[in-house]
Motif scaffolding. Sequence first.
Motif, PDB file in Angstrom:
ATOM      1  N   ILE A  11       0.848  -1.203   0.000  1.00  0.00           N
ATOM      2  CA  ILE A  11       0.000   0.000   0.000  1.00  0.00           C
ATOM      3  C   ILE A  11       0.871   1.237   0.000  1.00  0.00           C
ATOM      4  CG2 ILE A  11      -1.613   1.341   1.400  1.00  0.00           C
ATOM      5  CD1 ILE A  11      -2.777  -1.417   2.335  1.00  0.00           C
ATOM      6  N   ALA A  12       1.929   1.224   0.811  1.00  0.00           N
ATOM      7  CA  ALA A  12       2.818   2.395   0.934  1.00  0.00           C
ATOM      8  C   ALA A  12       3.512   2.645  -0.399  1.00  0.00           C
ATOM      9  CB  ALA A  12       3.849   2.141   2.025  1.00  0.00           C
ATOM     10  N   LEU A  13       4.013   1.560  -1.021  1.00  0.00           N
ATOM     11  CA  LEU A  13       4.749   1.721  -2.297  1.00  0.00           C
ATOM     12  C   LEU A  13       3.815   2.264  -3.380  1.00  0.00           C
ATOM     13  CD1 LEU A  13       6.986  -1.493  -2.513  1.00  0.00           C
ATOM     14  CD2 LEU A  13       7.735   0.889  -2.356  1.00  0.00           C
ATOM     15  N   THR A  14       2.591   1.712  -3.412  1.00  0.00           N
ATOM     16  CA  THR A  14       1.650   2.146  -4.457  1.00  0.00           C
ATOM     17  C   THR A  14       1.304   3.610  -4.269  1.00  0.00           C
ATOM     18  OG1 THR A  14       0.766  -0.079  -4.435  1.00  0.00           O
ATOM     19  CG2 THR A  14      -0.558   1.591  -5.559  1.00  0.00           C
ATOM     20  N   ALA A  15       1.070   3.992  -3.011  1.00  0.00           N
ATOM     21  CA  ALA A  15       0.715   5.396  -2.729  1.00  0.00           C
ATOM     22  C   ALA A  15       1.877   6.304  -3.097  1.00  0.00           C
ATOM     23  CB  ALA A  15       0.370   5.540  -1.245  1.00  0.00           C
ATOM     24  N   ALA A  16       3.083   5.863  -2.745  1.00  0.00           N
ATOM     25  CA  ALA A  16       4.273   6.694  -3.021  1.00  0.00           C
ATOM     26  C   ALA A  16       4.444   6.846  -4.533  1.00  0.00           C
ATOM     27  CB  ALA A  16       5.506   6.016  -2.429  1.00  0.00           C
ATOM     28  N   ALA A  17       4.223   5.738  -5.238  1.00  0.00           N
ATOM     29  CA  ALA A  17       4.394   5.784  -6.706  1.00  0.00           C
ATOM     30  C   ALA A  17       3.380   6.761  -7.302  1.00  0.00           C
ATOM     31  CB  ALA A  17       4.173   4.384  -7.285  1.00  0.00           C
ATOM     32  N   ALA A  18       2.150   6.662  -6.827  1.00  0.00           N
ATOM     33  CA  ALA A  18       1.099   7.551  -7.372  1.00  0.00           C
ATOM     34  C   ALA A  18       1.462   9.004  -7.098  1.00  0.00           C
ATOM     35  CB  ALA A  18      -0.242   7.204  -6.722  1.00  0.00           C
ATOM     36  N   LEU A  19       1.944   9.291  -5.877  1.00  0.00           N
ATOM     37  CA  LEU A  19       2.271  10.679  -5.523  1.00  0.00           C
ATOM     38  C   LEU A  19       3.479  11.159  -6.323  1.00  0.00           C
ATOM     39  CD1 LEU A  19       1.699  10.486  -1.660  1.00  0.00           C
ATOM     40  CD2 LEU A  19       0.341  11.753  -3.348  1.00  0.00           C
ATOM     41  N   SER A  20       4.430  10.225  -6.552  1.00  0.00           N
ATOM     42  CA  SER A  20       5.679  10.684  -7.205  1.00  0.00           C
ATOM     43  C   SER A  20       5.536  10.722  -8.725  1.00  0.00           C
ATOM     44  CB  SER A  20       6.800   9.684  -6.860  1.00  0.00           C
ATOM     45  OG  SER A  20       6.495   8.448  -7.517  1.00  0.00           O
ATOM     46  N   GLY A  21       4.335  10.280  -9.215  1.00  0.00           N
ATOM     47  CA  GLY A  21       4.167  10.293 -10.686  1.00  0.00           C
ATOM     48  C   GLY A  21       4.859   9.119 -11.342  1.00  0.00           C
ATOM     49  N   CYS A  22       5.279   8.133 -10.558  1.00  0.00           N
ATOM     50  CA  CYS A  22       5.892   6.945 -11.179  1.00  0.00           C
ATOM     51  C   CYS A  22       4.879   5.797 -11.160  1.00  0.00           C
ATOM     52  CB  CYS A  22       7.106   6.511 -10.354  1.00  0.00           C
ATOM     53  SG  CYS A  22       8.469   7.646 -10.635  1.00  0.00           S
ATOM     54  N   GLY A  23       4.902   5.002 -12.236  1.00  0.00           N
ATOM     55  CA  GLY A  23       4.034   3.828 -12.277  1.00  0.00           C
ATOM     56  C   GLY A  23       4.521   2.809 -11.254  1.00  0.00           C
ATOM     57  N   SER A  24       3.649   1.845 -11.006  1.00  0.00           N
ATOM     58  CA  SER A  24       4.022   0.853  -9.987  1.00  0.00           C
ATOM     59  C   SER A  24       5.280   0.104 -10.437  1.00  0.00           C
ATOM     60  CB  SER A  24       2.860  -0.143  -9.817  1.00  0.00           C
ATOM     61  OG  SER A  24       2.538  -0.685 -11.098  1.00  0.00           O
ATOM     62  N   ASP A  25       5.540   0.101 -11.753  1.00  0.00           N
ATOM     63  CA  ASP A  25       6.775  -0.595 -12.175  1.00  0.00           C
ATOM     64  C   ASP A  25       7.899   0.411 -12.372  1.00  0.00           C
ATOM     65  OD1 ASP A  25       5.989  -0.803 -15.756  1.00  0.00           O
ATOM     66  OD2 ASP A  25       5.925   0.827 -14.283  1.00  0.00           O
ATOM     67  N   GLY A  26       7.759   1.607 -11.791  1.00  0.00           N
ATOM     68  CA  GLY A  26       8.861   2.570 -11.820  1.00  0.00           C
ATOM     69  C   GLY A  26       8.779   3.505 -13.006  1.00  0.00           C
ATOM     70  N   GLY A  27       7.756   3.327 -13.888  1.00  0.00           N
ATOM     71  CA  GLY A  27       7.676   4.218 -15.048  1.00  0.00           C
ATOM     72  C   GLY A  27       7.268   5.617 -14.599  1.00  0.00           C
ATOM     73  N   SER A  28       7.360   6.580 -15.543  1.00  0.00           N
ATOM     74  CA  SER A  28       7.033   7.964 -15.180  1.00  0.00           C
ATOM     75  C   SER A  28       5.570   8.262 -15.487  1.00  0.00           C
ATOM     76  CB  SER A  28       7.918   8.901 -16.009  1.00  0.00           C
ATOM     77  OG  SER A  28       7.712   8.612 -17.393  1.00  0.00           O
ATOM     78  N   LYS A  56       4.559   0.495 -24.606  1.00  0.00           N
ATOM     79  CA  LYS A  56       5.158   1.666 -23.945  1.00  0.00           C
ATOM     80  C   LYS A  56       4.334   2.085 -22.728  1.00  0.00           C
ATOM     81  CE  LYS A  56       8.365   3.542 -24.920  1.00  0.00           C
ATOM     82  NZ  LYS A  56       9.733   3.399 -24.338  1.00  0.00           N
ATOM     83  N   ALA A  57       3.005   1.974 -22.835  1.00  0.00           N
ATOM     84  CA  ALA A  57       2.127   2.341 -21.713  1.00  0.00           C
ATOM     85  C   ALA A  57       2.407   1.442 -20.514  1.00  0.00           C
ATOM     86  CB  ALA A  57       0.669   2.230 -22.130  1.00  0.00           C
ATOM     87  N   LYS A  58       2.591   0.149 -20.757  1.00  0.00           N
ATOM     88  CA  LYS A  58       2.894  -0.800 -19.669  1.00  0.00           C
ATOM     89  C   LYS A  58       4.223  -0.443 -19.034  1.00  0.00           C
ATOM     90  CE  LYS A  58       2.887  -5.803 -18.771  1.00  0.00           C
ATOM     91  NZ  LYS A  58       4.146  -5.777 -17.971  1.00  0.00           N
ATOM     92  N   GLU A  59       5.187  -0.141 -19.883  1.00  0.00           N
ATOM     93  CA  GLU A  59       6.538   0.196 -19.399  1.00  0.00           C
ATOM     94  C   GLU A  59       6.515   1.441 -18.517  1.00  0.00           C
ATOM     95  OE1 GLU A  59       9.323   0.401 -22.755  1.00  0.00           O
ATOM     96  OE2 GLU A  59      10.228   2.146 -21.754  1.00  0.00           O
ATOM     97  N   LEU A  60       5.662   2.400 -18.870  1.00  0.00           N
ATOM     98  CA  LEU A  60       5.647   3.684 -18.141  1.00  0.00           C
ATOM     99  C   LEU A  60       4.565   3.753 -17.068  1.00  0.00           C
ATOM    100  CD1 LEU A  60       6.254   6.213 -21.091  1.00  0.00           C
ATOM    101  CD2 LEU A  60       7.911   5.259 -19.485  1.00  0.00           C
ATOM    102  N   GLY A  61       3.796   2.676 -16.910  1.00  0.00           N
ATOM    103  CA  GLY A  61       2.769   2.676 -15.868  1.00  0.00           C
ATOM    104  C   GLY A  61       1.572   3.549 -16.204  1.00  0.00           C
ATOM    105  N   VAL A  62       1.190   3.532 -17.492  1.00  0.00           N
ATOM    106  CA  VAL A  62       0.070   4.353 -17.969  1.00  0.00           C
ATOM    107  C   VAL A  62      -1.091   3.446 -18.356  1.00  0.00           C
ATOM    108  CG1 VAL A  62      -0.650   5.735 -19.973  1.00  0.00           C
ATOM    109  CG2 VAL A  62       1.510   6.230 -18.856  1.00  0.00           C
ATOM    110  N   LYS A  63      -2.340   3.889 -18.090  1.00  0.00           N
ATOM    111  CA  LYS A  63      -3.513   3.130 -18.533  1.00  0.00           C
ATOM    112  C   LYS A  63      -3.873   3.603 -19.941  1.00  0.00           C
ATOM    113  CE  LYS A  63      -8.338   2.062 -17.352  1.00  0.00           C
ATOM    114  NZ  LYS A  63      -8.722   2.191 -18.804  1.00  0.00           N
ATOM    115  N   LEU A  64      -3.916   2.684 -20.913  1.00  0.00           N
ATOM    116  CA  LEU A  64      -4.204   3.050 -22.302  1.00  0.00           C
ATOM    117  C   LEU A  64      -5.502   2.393 -22.765  1.00  0.00           C
ATOM    118  CD1 LEU A  64      -2.908   4.446 -24.945  1.00  0.00           C
ATOM    119  CD2 LEU A  64      -2.431   2.080 -25.623  1.00  0.00           C
TER     120      LEU A  64
END
Length: 321
Positions: A11-28, A56-64
């Motif tokens: 939960i913490a990692l997911t929240a941090a990723a969302a706040l930092s603009g990074c996808g759950s797999d580290g994408g931007s 590319k969407a998967k790599e960057l953590g984007v929903k397409l």
Amino acid sequence: MKTPTYVAVTIALTAAAALSGCGSDGGSGGGRKITFVQGVKGDEFYISMACGAQQKAKELGVKLDVTGADKWDASLQTPVVNAVAAKSPDAVLIAPTDTQALRQPEQQLKSRGAKVIEVDTKLDDGSIRETAISSDNERGGMLAAQTLANLVQDRGTVAAISVKPGISTTDARLKGFETEIKKHPGITYLGVQYNDDDPAKAASIVTSTIASHRDLVGVFAANVFSGEGAATGIEQAGKAGQVKLVAFDATPKQVEALRKGSIQGLIAQKPFDIGSQGVEQAVAALDKKPVPKTISTDLVAVTKENVDQPEVSKYLYKGAC
Ligand code: T6T
């Protein structure tokens, strides 16, 4: 009940990723929403483009999401775009089906805060898009003319077939083709006929042109359904291999016709790369990073002789990812 440690960490990692603009797999991409509006559904050119965009969407953590109309028609694409605008995506990749008619729908996307990335086709008005990503279509048309002139040994009558006027890509291909074919004085150019992106109409145009011009030795088809239909028309007229055909794109049906000998040359684009770059540039624009105003992708000349070479076959279009 105490939350197990691993759940709390997730939960913490997911929240941090969302706040930092990074996808759950580290994408931007940061869980952003992007929609790709195809020029037409069921076309392997856009299916291949969607595959590149999805990767590319998967790599960057984007929903397409991918959508489009059933026919190449601005009046059908407009409500599709309006429905996309109502969902307020962060960015939209779009292949506008007309250089003018899609201006207002694209403006609405921008007004609702979406970054607009034009892929393949573009509007005349460049003020809405962040960037336009496409093949060098005029150069591709010139390459098609040089290829056809060689195939017909620089003499005889040739014709062109395309979708409809007002499409940035196919208009540019025809411009390049016509500029180049006029440099061959032994070749008579009949001009272009339009098929509304309907392969059956393209086939009947080619069969009637063959019937009314016994000296017809070559045809240039400016896109997928023009090419598939022209190949059918040449086969129906019993002229496979006699009337030479050069077509843009490289769908499975076009490649089959190349192997059968009813198409002699294909100008393949790189739709997978266009889609991938489209998502990449959308995320860059959302991250307020610099985005080039235009991006041009390469073309590959495909013949019966080189179609199975890995450096060529990897660019043939696919019907599924
Ligand atoms: O040739 C492609 C595309 O580049 C053009 O803009 C429209 O036709 C195709 O989609 C193929 O159907």
